[in-house]
Structures are given as structure tokens and as C-alpha cells.
Design a protein around this motif. Structure first.
Motif, PDB file in Angstrom:
ATOM      1  N   LEU C  78       1.056  -1.111  -0.055  1.00  0.00           N
ATOM      2  CA  LEU C  78       0.056   0.016   0.075  1.00  0.00           C
ATOM      3  C   LEU C  78       0.781   1.147   0.186  1.00  0.00           C
ATOM      4  CD1 LEU C  78      -2.545  -1.297   2.692  1.00  0.00           C
ATOM      5  CD2 LEU C  78      -2.987  -1.255   0.190  1.00  0.00           C
ATOM      6  N   ASN C  79       2.019   1.177   0.724  1.00  0.00           N
ATOM      7  CA  ASN C  79       2.768   2.334   0.687  1.00  0.00           C
ATOM      8  C   ASN C  79       3.501   2.578  -0.392  1.00  0.00           C
ATOM      9  OD1 ASN C  79       2.342   2.659   3.325  1.00  0.00           O
ATOM     10  ND2 ASN C  79       4.259   1.673   3.958  1.00  0.00           N
ATOM     11  N   LEU C  80       3.818   1.521  -1.309  1.00  0.00           N
ATOM     12  CA  LEU C  80       4.450   1.683  -2.552  1.00  0.00           C
ATOM     13  C   LEU C  80       3.658   2.444  -3.482  1.00  0.00           C
ATOM     14  CD1 LEU C  80       6.935   1.030  -4.119  1.00  0.00           C
ATOM     15  CD2 LEU C  80       5.746  -1.142  -5.056  1.00  0.00           C
ATOM     16  N   ALA C  81       2.273   2.225  -3.549  1.00  0.00           N
ATOM     17  CA  ALA C  81       1.586   2.528  -4.515  1.00  0.00           C
ATOM     18  C   ALA C  81       1.246   4.187  -4.348  1.00  0.00           C
ATOM     19  CB  ALA C  81      -0.101   2.276  -4.276  1.00  0.00           C
ATOM     20  N   VAL C  82       1.800   4.980  -3.136  1.00  0.00           N
ATOM     21  CA  VAL C  82       1.833   6.121  -3.022  1.00  0.00           C
ATOM     22  C   VAL C  82       3.067   6.711  -2.682  1.00  0.00           C
ATOM     23  CG1 VAL C  82      -0.800   6.225  -2.330  1.00  0.00           C
ATOM     24  CG2 VAL C  82       1.036   5.903  -0.680  1.00  0.00           C
ATOM     25  N   ASP C  83       4.015   6.025  -2.851  1.00  0.00           N
ATOM     26  CA  ASP C  83       5.321   6.509  -2.615  1.00  0.00           C
ATOM     27  C   ASP C  83       6.019   7.211  -3.595  1.00  0.00           C
ATOM     28  OD1 ASP C  83       8.079   6.673  -1.997  1.00  0.00           O
ATOM     29  OD2 ASP C  83       8.507   4.682  -1.327  1.00  0.00           O
ATOM     30  N   ALA C  84       6.081   8.609  -3.495  1.00  0.00           N
ATOM     31  CA  ALA C  84       6.333   9.528  -4.753  1.00  0.00           C
ATOM     32  C   ALA C  84       7.762   9.260  -5.333  1.00  0.00           C
ATOM     33  CB  ALA C  84       6.183  11.281  -4.198  1.00  0.00           C
ATOM     34  N   ARG C  85       8.704   8.731  -4.373  1.00  0.00           N
ATOM     35  CA  ARG C  85      10.035   8.661  -4.620  1.00  0.00           C
ATOM     36  C   ARG C  85      10.054   7.514  -5.550  1.00  0.00           C
ATOM     37  NH1 ARG C  85      14.661   7.379  -0.210  1.00  0.00           N
ATOM     38  NH2 ARG C  85      16.411   7.000  -1.655  1.00  0.00           N
ATOM     39  N   TRP C  86       9.196   6.326  -5.183  1.00  0.00           N
ATOM     40  CA  TRP C  86       9.410   5.202  -6.133  1.00  0.00           C
ATOM     41  C   TRP C  86       8.800   5.673  -7.590  1.00  0.00           C
ATOM     42  CZ3 TRP C  86       9.672   0.556  -8.404  1.00  0.00           C
ATOM     43  CH2 TRP C  86       8.818   0.080  -9.040  1.00  0.00           C
ATOM     44  N   TRP C  87       7.671   6.413  -7.672  1.00  0.00           N
ATOM     45  CA  TRP C  87       7.095   6.776  -8.965  1.00  0.00           C
ATOM     46  C   TRP C  87       7.966   7.582  -9.611  1.00  0.00           C
ATOM     47  CZ3 TRP C  87       3.601   3.608 -10.560  1.00  0.00           C
ATOM     48  CH2 TRP C  87       2.712   2.960 -10.020  1.00  0.00           C
ATOM     49  N   SER C  88       8.896   8.494  -9.042  1.00  0.00           N
ATOM     50  CA  SER C  88       9.554   9.286 -10.068  1.00  0.00           C
ATOM     51  C   SER C  88      10.974   8.536 -10.111  1.00  0.00           C
ATOM     52  CB  SER C  88      10.138  10.404  -9.140  1.00  0.00           C
ATOM     53  OG  SER C  88      10.585  10.107  -7.871  1.00  0.00           O
ATOM     54  N   ALA C  89      11.260   7.521  -9.255  1.00  0.00           N
ATOM     55  CA  ALA C  89      12.417   6.733  -9.582  1.00  0.00           C
ATOM     56  C   ALA C  89      12.021   5.905 -11.023  1.00  0.00           C
ATOM     57  CB  ALA C  89      12.818   5.633  -8.700  1.00  0.00           C
ATOM     58  N   LEU C  90      10.841   5.221 -11.002  1.00  0.00           N
ATOM     59  CA  LEU C  90      10.243   4.519 -12.178  1.00  0.00           C
ATOM     60  C   LEU C  90      10.245   5.358 -13.336  1.00  0.00           C
ATOM     61  CD1 LEU C  90       9.112   1.967 -13.196  1.00  0.00           C
ATOM     62  CD2 LEU C  90       6.826   2.833 -12.647  1.00  0.00           C
ATOM     63  N   LEU C  91       9.769   6.567 -13.332  1.00  0.00           N
ATOM     64  CA  LEU C  91       9.702   7.447 -14.520  1.00  0.00           C
ATOM     65  C   LEU C  91      11.084   7.773 -14.850  1.00  0.00           C
ATOM     66  CD1 LEU C  91       6.732  10.045 -13.740  1.00  0.00           C
ATOM     67  CD2 LEU C  91       7.028   8.288 -15.795  1.00  0.00           C
ATOM     68  N   ARG C  92      11.817   8.150 -13.934  1.00  0.00           N
ATOM     69  CA  ARG C  92      13.296   8.513 -14.225  1.00  0.00           C
ATOM     70  C   ARG C  92      13.932   7.340 -15.027  1.00  0.00           C
ATOM     71  NH1 ARG C  92      14.607  10.087  -9.448  1.00  0.00           N
ATOM     72  NH2 ARG C  92      13.482  12.041  -9.782  1.00  0.00           N
ATOM     73  N   THR C  93      13.668   6.018 -14.532  1.00  0.00           N
ATOM     74  CA  THR C  93      14.263   4.899 -15.406  1.00  0.00           C
ATOM     75  C   THR C  93      13.985   4.837 -16.833  1.00  0.00           C
ATOM     76  OG1 THR C  93      14.342   3.661 -13.195  1.00  0.00           O
ATOM     77  CG2 THR C  93      14.707   2.479 -15.082  1.00  0.00           C
ATOM     78  N   LEU C  94      12.550   4.999 -17.000  1.00  0.00           N
ATOM     79  CA  LEU C  94      11.934   5.274 -18.218  1.00  0.00           C
ATOM     80  C   LEU C  94      12.797   6.182 -19.001  1.00  0.00           C
ATOM     81  CD1 LEU C  94       7.893   4.061 -17.264  1.00  0.00           C
ATOM     82  CD2 LEU C  94      10.022   2.690 -18.224  1.00  0.00           C
ATOM     83  N   LEU C  95      12.720   7.274 -18.523  1.00  0.00           N
ATOM     84  CA  LEU C  95      13.230   8.320 -19.165  1.00  0.00           C
ATOM     85  C   LEU C  95      14.647   8.081 -19.749  1.00  0.00           C
ATOM     86  CD1 LEU C  95      12.711  11.301 -20.278  1.00  0.00           C
ATOM     87  CD2 LEU C  95      13.713  12.222 -18.039  1.00  0.00           C
TER      88      LEU C  95
END
Lengths: 286, 364, 315
Positions: C78-95
Motif C-alpha cells: 500500500l505504501n509503494l502505491a503512494v510512494d512519490a519517490r518510487w514513482w519518480s524513480a520509475l519515471l526516471r528509469t523510463l526516461l
């Protein structure tokens, strides 16, 4: 086909540019490795591309000779990390090649272990980071943390897919008639594998092993997680070549970097012919 | 339509001379077969005509136009490869349309011409099939159609029948000849199979070791080989050549065949002229089909080594002292292996070749 | 007297025996690999799943088998779903993937095209151009770390070209650090694209290229209609390899920037690494790792299914 001169000029210009870009980082590190302290510390307008007074001081320094210019000697020399890299990468290669070659032969000849190819492909797909928690827990439990053999074991598993796929394509290409002739002579299947097939595959085995060795030697992340002090490998140890007192020891890092870079580059050139096969999991055999 | 002229052509690959010196004229609308054993330079010649390779020296002309420096893209010759080089990732239709498409021909025009050529080559039922799995005769027609659709003035075919099994080859030969008559293009056909060359070509150019040996109609090449190589290469089996020396007897020139005897008086003109020039050592040549049995002590004395009886004809292998030869008879002959044979070639069939140069001693 | 049928039966049994022996040998031969895979895959994954459902950490003072006492009701997921740092890391990886992989592909393809036919010095240039991919990535990281220092050679060259004194702090500016990391990745992995694509180009049948040329196709038309379609499978392989590897990007990046400044260059691997070693929140890390693994497996499954379907459609 005859090419217009303009194309040839363009080609050489483009390739010259690519070669220059390729070589600048390597050349810079090489140059740094042979610079005395005053030169590698220089910045901005004082940079020199070519060492003015080339020296082996940086190499002596990482192997324990104290530096008068820096007024320090290293607490731990680079000898043990180099040994650690060699042992872990070497035995890791042995594990991967042993298990991989046997499995590749089993699959290529007897269609055994049908689930292996996909499992190994998947293993390759996963970022090692994503399976490291259980590995770290297990390695602590098995007391494999910070040992070269613990590292070798995980290297063997991580590069197993490469060893397996490479050897499988080589076995697939190997003419069965030769083995069948030996079978008719009354050799057992296993003896044929050991005494006929493997010796004739010496060259592919050697290049596959070199390929796997390069991969193991190149690791950073796994060693970073599984070793800390005793058996730190070269890249992990390299981070310690700086401190708040000395700052970044660029000269020493460059010297060690050069030592780390030379073996795989030589090995890579030696197995150039098989690189494509290795990198594409045998999908391309050129 | 266009004629082809090769002038002083040579081609070197490093130190290897693939073509030593070659002059050849192919007439407008002609079907010329380039015939020779493998490695004789015939494919290289073809590649130079197509522009795939440049000549080391010499010029290539299409009609009046010097095309030596025109790149292959713009030379506009039709080319059928040995393996057809079909674009297997495309449909039959896309293969046919390719040449028009890259030239920027408008779509309706492409459709029209594809339909027309497909109709003509009986490819219509296959148009929308992928071209990867078609039978070889369809592939061949497709390869021809793909080149023909852009209406090239010159058509080059590189051993197009070598991948076809023997039974089918006869069918394809007729088909090709028929097509050439329809298209009326200048065609150059490379082959090592003399049967193909003899049956299809208007003229045959025989090559060996990078040298053009002879150019002529099939019958001309067969009947009057220009040299020893052509004599042996054309015909199956090739011409018999026995070493002989010319001498004069009673005002007639005869060929002395040594142990095999002496020939009948030779036709006057050429033999006499040669003898007058001091040429004595010659090859005494005649086709195996031109022999007839003679009475003992007449004709060529030979011993029979073995006999092949293949129904319609009988092939007698014989040893005439210094050389072996073959004789082909339409009917069975009363000879047996190990026995002696006396045979005589028809006077008109005898050909003489200078033994020092290998060239024919002809009427000219 | 043995009947014919008996002889045949004996033969069949003998063949059966040989067959069974072969199967057994095949099994033995694949056994070590199977055990190793089990050792790294099956058991650890189960352990990972178990730990991911708890807030266990190596500092919690309990063995991992006792982690159930720290059960936290799926809080990690549940925390992961709302972890902004995780989502930005994912986006950055995709970038990073979106920048590096196409750049490597295009540069590698361009180089491969230049190397299609023979020219003087080809072999030497080829060997030189392949060198970066053999350099240990961590060492490459140090190379670019040195090159991009504000008093380093990159600025030095820029100064020489521009005529002003350039002293850009590449690695401490968020967007410049990103560029520096991308440059290092492109430097190191363009050779791989070059190598594979060149093999692909050389595999395009020469006859077909000549046939197209004779039909009047210019170079670009040949490239688009013959070379690219013929290389399709190889291009897919090359892109797949680089996308997968690029997704894992860690070594060069971590040494150059350690994910910084701040989290400006923090990719998934760096993010997980920091959680593992700094925060020691292993339960959370296990959850993230499982999510990554499952997503990748699903992606792989879809890719393979599509590929199989296409192959079936083609045949």
C-alpha cells in the motif's frame, strides 16, 4: 560496387570522430594513471592531456608504497581486491560453465530439462537488485557474506544463462555423426561427451568461458552488497581511494581502473568473433 | 532494345585475371548464350555488363551509348539471378511492382502493369501469396516478370536453370525461349550447360580461362570449332582429336596418324595452305558421329577398349595408338571389346588444328 | 528357434533401455543447473514474498523466519502505491531508457552502415569501436566521473572550443547530471548496438540488394524496403537486450552521481539499493522487488506470446 570519393571522405571523417569519442575517456584514464600527483590534481586551465613527467608512482601507491606528495600510505592495498576479483570471477566462471555446459548438452541431445531455457532467460531479465534481499539473508545465514566463494557462487548463477545459451548453440551446431560413430564403437554416451565432444569443443568452450569471465569481472552491484571489507572486489575497493583528508585520489583510481580494464578488453578482442552470439543468447551466430 | 558491345574488356582480381581481353558484340534482339566451364569468366562478364563490377580496362556500350561509368542503379538491365533473389519478405505482387514503385510510377499504372505481366506469365493466381514458399518454376517466372515489368532493353540471365531438376529443365528451356520471342529483348544467358546454349541461343559465345574462344551460331560452333578447346567442349562426347603429321603423297596432302595409319587425301584448300606454310604437326579432328566402319587395312586402325550400347546408339571407345577416342553409331555394330576396329571419318567432317597454337586450320 | 516377433521385441527392449539411459543421463546433466536455478529462484522468491508481507529488517533483532511476528497487513504494498519517490524513480528509469536506447540504436545503426563494405583499416577501427562495452562499467563510471568534474577535461575542451573559461558543475546540477549519465551509458553501449546491427546488416542477402539496385532502387529505397524488413528480428533482439539492461542501470550511474544530486538521477536500481543499505527496510524492499519481478515477467510473457503469434501468422 564503386563508391563516390565523397562517400569515402565522409566515412573516414565519421569513423575518425567515433574513434576519437571512443578513445577520449580511455585515453584520459590512461594518462591520469601515469601522472605524478601535482599533475593529476591539476584542474581547469592547468590540465595536461599528456603526462609531462610520466611515473609509475600511482601503481606503487596502490600496492602500498607511501606517497610523499600525499603524505599518506594506504591502509589496505589493492592486492587483496585484485585477488578477490580474480577468485570470484574465476570460480564463478567455472560454476557457470560447468553447470551450463552440462545442461546445454543435456538439452541439446536428450531434450532434458525443457523448462530450463525460459527459466534462465527470466533469470537474465531480472535486475539482480530485485533478488538480492533473499540472497543477502541466505548468505548471512550460510556465512557466505564477504567471502570470495560466496561471491563466486552467486556469479556462477547470474552468468549461468549466458554459459548455457552459448554452449547450447555450439552443441546444436556440432555434427552428431561424429558422436554416433563413437557410439557405434561401443563408447557410453557419457564417455562420448567427455572424450569426444568436449575436446572437439575446446575452442568454443574457451571463448564462452572468456565471455562469462568478462561478465563476472564486470560486476559491481552484487559485490557492493555481498562484500564489504575482507573480500571487496576491485570496483568496490576503488571507492575507498578517497577520504575527507585526501579527497579523490584520481591518480590511484585511474591506475587501478586501468588494471581492471585491461583484461576484459584483451579477452573481448580475442573472442570478437563470438561476441554477437554471446550477447544475443545465440540468436545470431555470425 | 539495344545491342551490347564489349571493347577491350579486362578484369583483374588482385593478380588473378578473370577476363584477359575480350571484345564481343551482341546484336539487338539477339539471344546470346555465354557458355563455358565454371571459372571461365562468364559470370564476371555478365556482372560487368550489369554494372555490378567495374572492368579493369575496356568499355561497355549499349547501342551507341558508353555505359562503362553508369552505376548499376541506372543501367537499367534486367537480371535474373541463379537463385532468383526473390524478395521473400514480400508478396508476389509486391515483388512484381518493386521496380515500378522505386521509379515512382503512379499506383494505377503499377496495378495495370502488374496485372498484365502476371497474366502473361500465368502468375495471376499467386499474386497475393507470400513469395517465400513458391515452387521453383513459379519463382523463375516471378524473377523474370519482376525484371521484365520495367521493360529493360537488355536482359541478363545467370544460370537460371541450374537449381532446377533435370526433368523440369526441358520445360523451362522451352518456356524461356518462348518468353524471349515475346519480349524481343536482347538477352545474354550465362550457362555451363551446352544443351541449354545449343537449344535456346541464336549465337553462342564460348569462354575459357577468361578468353573468348569463339562466337557463332550453335551449328557453326558445333561444326567449325575455332580451336581445340571448343572442339572438345562442344558436343557430347566432344570431338576426337588424334595427333598427326601432314605430308604430301602423289600431290595430295594426307595426315599420318602413326600406328593408326594414314588418312585419306585431305580436302585441298586449307590443308595444302597449311602444309605450304610449313605446319606439319596437327590434330586430326572429327566428330564421333561422323565415323563409319571400313574394311580391314583401311581408315583408322584402332583397338576397341569397351562398348556402351544405349539403345538408340552405340558408343565405341577406342584406342588409336597415341590417343583415345570415341565413335557413336546409330545402330549396333559388329565390334567387341578387345577387338580391332577400322573406321573412317566422312571427308567433309575432318577438321585440322595446328598443334602448336591449337587453332583450327580453316578455309579462311 | 527365436521367432521374428521375439527378435523384434528384444530389439525394442534394447532400444527402450538405451532410451531410458539417455534420458537419465540428460537428467543428470541438467541437474546442477536446475539446482542452481532453484537455489536462486524458487526458494528465494518464496522467502521474498514472506518478508515482503512484514516490516522485518536485519536490525529487528529476529531471524527472518520469525518475520511473521512483524506482519503488517500489506502495508508495504500500500505504501509503494503512494510512494512519490518510487514513482519518480520509475519515471526516471523510463526516461533514461527513452533517451539512451534510441540514441544507442541510431548511432549503432549509422556506424554499422559505414562498416558494411570493406575499406582500409576496417578491422582496426572495428576493434577500437568495440572497446567501451568491454570496459568494466564501474570503471567507466570513474572515467566519466573524472571527465565531468568542473575542473575536468570536458569543460577544458568546451573552453578551448568556445574561447571562454567554462567551469560547469555537471554532476551537481540535476539536469546536467542526467545528461552526463546518459552520455556515459551511450558511450558504453552504442558499441553493442553497432556489433549486433552490423551482424544483421551483413546477413541481408547480397543478391537481393543487387536485384533491388538493378531494378532502379537507390540506397535509401534499398534500406527501407530490403535491409530494414530483413533485419527486423535482429533489431527486436538488439532493442530488447538494451531495454532490459538499461532498465537495470546502476554501476556507472551510481559511481557518477549516487543518484544525486538529491534524487535527480535516482533510478529504480539506485532507489532499491539505497533502501537496502541505508534504510535497511528490507520488508519494503522485498515488496518492491516482487512488484518489479512480477511486472517484468508479465511483460516478458506478453512479448513472447506476441512473438509466437506473429511467427505462427507468418508461417
Amino acid at each position: 560496387m564503386r563508391r563516390p570519393i565523397a562517400f569515402e571522405v565522409f566515412r573516414y571523417a565519421a569513423i575518425a570522430l567515433a574513434v576519437a569519442i571512443t578513445l577520449v575517456p580511455i585515453a584520459w584514464m590512461t594518462s591520469m594513471a601515469f601522472k605524478p600527483t601535482a599533475e593529476w590534481q591539476a584542474t581547469g586551465a592547468n590540465l595536461t592531456w599528456w603526462p609531462k613527467s610520466p611515473t609509475l608512482d600511482n601503481f606503487r601507491f596502490i600496492f602500498g608504497q607511501s606517497s610523499t606528495a600525499l603524505i599518506v600510505a594506504l591502509e589496505r592495498t589493492a592486492a587483496k581486491p585484485i585477488l578477490s576479483s580474480l577468485l570470484s570471477a574465476g570460480f564463478g566462471t567455472l560454476i557457470a560453465m560447468g553447470a551450463g555446459t552440462a545442461a546445454a548438452y543435456g538439452l541439446s541431445r536428450f531434450k532434458a530439462g525443457g523448462n530450463l531455457p525460459l527459466a534462465l532467460l527470466q533469470l537474465r531479465l531480472f535486475p539482480p537488485m530485485a533478488v538480492m534481499i533473499p540472497v543477502m539473508v541466505m548468505w548471512t545465514f550460510l556465512k557466505l557474506n564477504d567471502t570470495w566463494f560466496g561471491l563466486a557462487l552467486i556469479y556462477g548463477i547470474v552468468t549461468l544463462p549466458f554459459a548455457f545459451w552459448l554452449m547450447k548453440t555450439f552443441f546444436d551446431d556440432f555434427p552428431r555423426e561424429i558422436e554416433e560413430a563413437a557410439l557405434v564403437e561401443g563408447c557410453s554416451r557419457f564417455r562420448v561427451f567427455l572424450k569426444v565432444t568436449l575436446p572437439m569443443m575446446a575452442a568454443p568452450l574457451a571463448s564462452s568461458a572468456l565471455f562469462v569471465f568478462i561478465l563476472n569481472w564486470s560486476d559491481y552491484l552484487i559485490a557492493l552488497l555481498l562484500t564489504n571489507r575482507e573480500w571487496a572486489t576491485i570496483p568496490v575497493y576503488m571507492a575507498s581511494l578517497s577520504s575527507s583528508m585526501t579527497g579523490q585520489l584520481y591518480g590511484a583510481k585511474a591506475a587501478l581502473g586501468l588494471i581492471a580494464a585491461v583484461p576484459p578488453v584483451i579477452a573481448g578482442i580475442a573472442i570478437q568473433r563470438h561476441l554477437v552470439r554471446g550477447l544475443t543468447f545465440g540468436a545470431l551466430k555470425q | 532494345m539495344s545491342s551490347i558491345h564489349l571493347k577491350g574488356l579486362t578484369k583483374h582480381f588482385g593478380s588473378f585475371q578473370a577476363i584477359k581481353q575480350m571484345d564481343l558484340d551482341v546484336h539487338d534482339g539477339e539471344f546470346l548464350a555465354l557458355l563455358g566451364p565454371s571459372g571461365c569468366g562468364k559470370s564476371t562478364t555478365m556482372n560487368i555488363i550489369a554494372g555490378m563490377e567495374g572492368a579493369t580496362t575496356g568499355r561497355v556500350l549499349f547501342g551507341e551509348r558508353d555505359v562503362s561509368d553508369v552505376p548499376m542503379t541506372r543501367r537499367g538491365v534486367g537480371f535474373v539471378f541463379q537463385n532468383y533473389a526473390i524478395f521473400t519478405h514480400m508478396s508476389v505482387r509486391a515483388n512484381l511492382a518493386y521496380g515500378l514503385k522505386v521509379r515512382g510510377v503512379p499506383k494505377p499504372e503499377i496495378d495495370k502493369r502488374v496485372a498484365a505481366i502476371a497474366d502473361f506469365l500465368q502468375l495471376a493466381p499467386f499474386l497475393d501469396r507470400p513469395s517465400a514458399k513458391l515452387s521453383v518454376n513459379i519463382l523463375q517466372r516471378l524473377a523474370i516478370g519482376r525484371s521484365a515489368i520495367v521493360q529493360p532493353a537488355i536482359f541478363l540471365l545467370d544460370e537460371p536453370l541450374s537449381n532446377v531438376d533435370a526433368a523440369f529443365r526441358a520445360v523451362m528451356r522451352t518456356e524461356l525461349k518462348h518468353l524471349q520471342r515475346q519480349f524481343k529483348q536482347t538477352m545474354v544467358y550465362v550457362t555451363h550447360d551446352q544443351l541449354e546454349a545449343m537449344t535456346m541461343a541464336d549465337r553462342i559465345a564460348v569462354m575459357d580461362h577468361g578468353v573468348l574462344q569463339q562466337v557463332g551460331t550453335p551449328l557453326d560452333v558445333y561444326n567449325n570449332p575455332a580451336n581445340v578447346f571448343v572442339a572438345r567442349f562442344i558436343g557430347s562426347p566432344g570431338m576426337n582429336l588424334l595427333p598427326a603429321s601432314l605430308r604430301e603423297t602423289d600431290g595430295n596432302i594426307v595426315a599420318d596418324l602413326g600406328a593408326a595409319g594414314v588418312s585419306r587425301p585431305l580436302p585441298r584448300g586449307a590443308a595444302k595452305a597449311a602444309y605450304a606454310q610449313g605446319i606439319q604437326d596437327v590434330w586430326f579432328g572429327f566428330r564421333p558421329e561422323e565415323l563409319s566402319l571400313a574394311a580391314d587395312s583401311q581408315g583408322i586402325a584402332a583397338s576397341v577398349t569397351f562398348i556402351e550400347r544405349i539403345g538408340s546408339r552405340t558408343v565405341v571407345h577406342f584406342d588409336a595408338g597415341q590417343a583415345a577416342g570415341k565413335a557413336v553409331f546409330q545402330n549396333d555394330v559388329p565390334l567387341h571389346a578387345g577387338g580391332a576396329a577400322h573406321m573412317v571419318p566422312a571427308d567433309a567432317a575432318v577438321r585440322l588444328f595446328d598443334r602448336s597454337t591449337g587453332r583450327a586450320i580453316g578455309e579462311a | 528357434m527365436t521367432s521374428f516377433a521375439e527378435t523384434e521385441a528384444t530389439l525394442a527392449i534394447a532400444a527402450d533401455d538405451a532410451d531410458r539411459a539417455d534420458r537419465r543421463l540428460g537428467l543428470y546433466l541438467t541437474l546442477p543447473a536446475q539446482i542452481l536455478v532453484l537455489f536462486i529462484a524458487v526458494f528465494p522468491l518464496l522467502m521474498q514474498l514472506y518478508i515482503s508481507l512484514t516490516s522485518w529488517s536485519p536490525l529487528s533483532g529476529r531471524g527472518w523466519w520469525d518475520a511473521w511476528t512483524l506482519w503488517n497487513n500489506f502495508a508495504n504494498y500500500l505504501n509503494l502505491a503512494v510512494d512519490a519517490r518510487w514513482w519518480s524513480a520509475l519515471l526516471r528509469t523510463l526516461l533514461v531508457m527513452a533517451i539512451c536506447v534510441p540514441a544507442e540504436f541510431l548511432l549503432g545503426l549509422a556506424l554499422a552502415i559505414l562498416f558494411m563494405d570493406n575499406f582500409r583499416g576496417k578491422r582496426v577501427f572495428y576493434s577500437i569501436l568495440l572497446m567501451p562495452m568491454m570496459v568494466v562499467p564501474a570503471v567507466a563510471g570513474y572515467m566519466f566521473f573524472m571527465l565531468f568534474q568542473s575542473g575536468g577535461p570536458v569543460n577544458n575542451i568546451a573552453s578551448a572550443i568556445s574561447g571562454h573559461n567554462v567551469a560547469i558543475a555537471w554532476l551537481s546540477n540535476p539536469s546536467l547530471a542526467f545528461i552526463a549519465v546518459a552520455v556515459a551509458d551511450i558511450w558504453q553501449w552504442t558499441p553493442l548496438m553497432f556489433l549486433i546491427l552490423l551482424a544483421g546488416l551483413l546477413g541481408v542477402p547480397d543478391d537481393q540488394l543487387k536485384a533491388a539496385t538493378l531494378l532502379g532502387a537507390n540506397w535509401w529505397q534499398r534500406f527501407v524496403t530490403i535491409m530494414l524488413p530483413r533485419m527486423r528480428a535482429i533489431i527486436v533482439i538488439a532493442l530488447a537486450i538494451r531495454l532490459i539492461e538499461n532498465f537495470k542501470i546502476f554501476d556507472t550511474l551510481y559511481i557518477m552521481t549516487a543518484g544525486g544530486p538529491g534524487t535527480a538521477t535516482e533510478t529504480i536500481s539506485v532507489f532499491i539499493y539505497k533502501l537496502t543499505t541505508n534504510d535497511l527496510s528490507w520488508g519494503y524492499v522485498a515488496a518492491i522487488a516482487l512488484v518489479v519481478l512480477i511486472s517484468l515477467s508479465v511483460a516478458l510473457g506478453i512479448a513472447i506470446a506476441r512473438q509466437t503469434k506473429r511467427r505462427e501468422a507468418a508461417s
